[in-house]
Design an enzyme around this catalytic site. Structure first.
Site, PDB file in Angstrom:
ATOM      1  CG  ASP A  83      23.559  45.528  26.727  1.00 35.77           C
ATOM      2  OD1 ASP A  83      22.579  46.176  26.333  1.00 35.77           O
ATOM      3  OD2 ASP A  83      23.668  45.090  27.896  1.00 35.77           O
ATOM      4  CE  LYS A 196      16.397  43.787  37.931  1.00 36.04           C
ATOM      5  NZ  LYS A 196      17.310  44.398  36.997  1.00 36.04           N
ATOM      6  CG  HIS A 223      17.691  47.686  28.392  1.00 31.63           C
ATOM      7  ND1 HIS A 223      19.045  47.802  28.240  1.00 31.63           N
ATOM      8  CD2 HIS A 223      17.177  47.702  27.139  1.00 31.63           C
ATOM      9  CE1 HIS A 223      19.326  47.904  26.949  1.00 31.63           C
ATOM     10  NE2 HIS A 223      18.219  47.839  26.256  1.00 31.63           N
ATOM     11  CB  SER A 226      17.657  40.060  36.331  1.00 31.78           C
ATOM     12  OG  SER A 226      18.640  39.680  35.393  1.00 31.78           O
ATOM     13  NE  ARG A 293      40.079  20.678  34.666  1.00 35.22           N
ATOM     14  CZ  ARG A 293      40.885  19.652  34.420  1.00 35.22           C
ATOM     15  NH1 ARG A 293      40.863  19.078  33.238  1.00 35.22           N
ATOM     16  NH2 ARG A 293      41.696  19.178  35.355  1.00 35.22           N
TER      17      ARG A 293
HETATM   18 ZN   LIG Z   1      20.528  47.938  29.610  1.00 35.44          ZN
END
Ligand SMILES: [Zn+2]
Length: 338
Positions: A83, A196, A223, A226, A293
């Site tokens: 990426d 964002k 891109h 999310s 864990r």
């Molecule tokens: Zn990106």
């Protein structure tokens, strides 16, 4: 079965009219969660590592974790992708490790800095030049390449400029022809990170349709995709986190983007959020717990669930058996004929 070339996964997605998530990884639990989700939903999948992830895992660990994942899940098409590769050297390093795909982010000059400490944007011609160098090197080895036109906003490892320049459809056709990239990241108003947008975003979805007409055979990539679900942010904050006003891209916008011609959907932030929420919950409810864990396990389960849901929403679910993976040798022959 070896790792699958990303080109094949995206070609199949384009033919089938569905999206494939590309999920970022840094450790074993994330890789296991993604493969568990892919296996459960019978989805092809792209696993991607940033330059930061390569450094964090000291390269060779990531390679062997991926080999383990593929050995553990025969029959699933899995591509391993770099990426935001900053330059030819990092792309060569990833290809040397066995990555079946690399991104060269030629829209930004990562090797230079402006007086305010940011990396400057590259000119169109300069972007073509660095991208073509990577394509020549990668295709000779059967490896797929993603390029980028325009710039994406956001906070991904402080590498991007703040200014968002949307992709010009006029440039897409020329860029694809002259570089030969397999996939192209379009700047349509998405942004990296959890913060964002202040309001529900307005994405330039019509740009995707325009670009699709100019480059019918190239895969398109979104891109910063999310969704930053409110319930996930609330969960982080409920157990002691501080993420005020985080907001992402609604799933309905992503689904519309897929209809218009996006094949690869990059998701990193949502995975980070779900892992953080799960670990915070264990720490808050069981302060005496100190076995890793007991908090990494629930984090892995929560991540697998989140990704399985995305695989269904993106339309990837059920497509794992549509085809069998090509090898990089097959791809070498394919590119040599072009
Ligand atoms: Zn990106």
């Amino acid at each position: 079965m070896p790792l699958c070339p990303m080109r094949q996964i995206l070609d199949e997605a384009r033919k089938g009219g569905y999206g494939v998530g590309a999920y970022n990884v840094n450790n074993m639990e994330q890789i296991q969660a993604i493969l568990q989700a892919a296996s459960e939903t019978q989805s092809p999948v792209i696993i991607q590592a940033s330059r930061g992830a390569l450094e964090y895992t000291n390269l060779v660990y990531l390679k062997h974790l991926m080999m383990a994942a593929v050995e553990d899940n025969p029959g699933l098409p899995v591509a391993l992708h770099l990426d935001h590769g900053p330059n030819l050297k990092t792309c060569q390093e990833a290809i040397g490790l066995g990555f079946t795909s690399v991104m060269i982010d030629g829209s930004i000059d990562y090797d230079a800095k402006t007086p305010d400490g940011k990396h400057p944007a590259r000119s169109f011609e300069d972007n073509i030049r660095v991208t073509k160098e990577v394509v020549d090197y990668a295709h000779a080895r059967g490896v797929s390449v993603e390029g980028e036109l325009g710039t994406l906003g956001g906070i991904e490892e402080d590498t991007h400029t703040d200014k968002v320049l949307l992709t010009e459809p006029d440039e897409v056709e020329e860029f694809v022809k002259r570089t030969g990239v397999d996939a192209l990241a379009l700047a349509i108003g998405t942004s990296h990170g959890a913060y964002k947008f202040k309001h529900e975003p307005v994405l330039a979805l019509e740009l995707i349709s325009e670009c699709r007409q100019r480059a019918p055979d190239t895969a398109f990539v979104m891109h910063g995709s999310s969704s930053v679900p409110k319930e996930l942010v609330d969960e982080v904050n409920k157990y002691g986190g501080k993420l005020p006003g985080a907001m992402g891209v609604p799933m309905s916008s992503i689904q519309e983007a897929v209809k218009r011609g996006i094949q690869k959907i990059n998701v990193d932030t949502d995975g980070r959020l779900v892992v953080t929420a799960a670990i915070r919950k264990v720490f808050a409810l069981k302060p005496g717990e100190f076995d890793p864990r007991k908090y990494l396990g629930p984090a892995r389960d929560a991540l697998a669930q989140l990704i399985a849901a995305k695989m269904r929403d993106f339309g990837t679910a059920g497509h794992a058996k549509d085809y069998s993976s090509k090898t990089l040798e097959d791809m070498k022959t394919f590119y040599a004929k072009k």
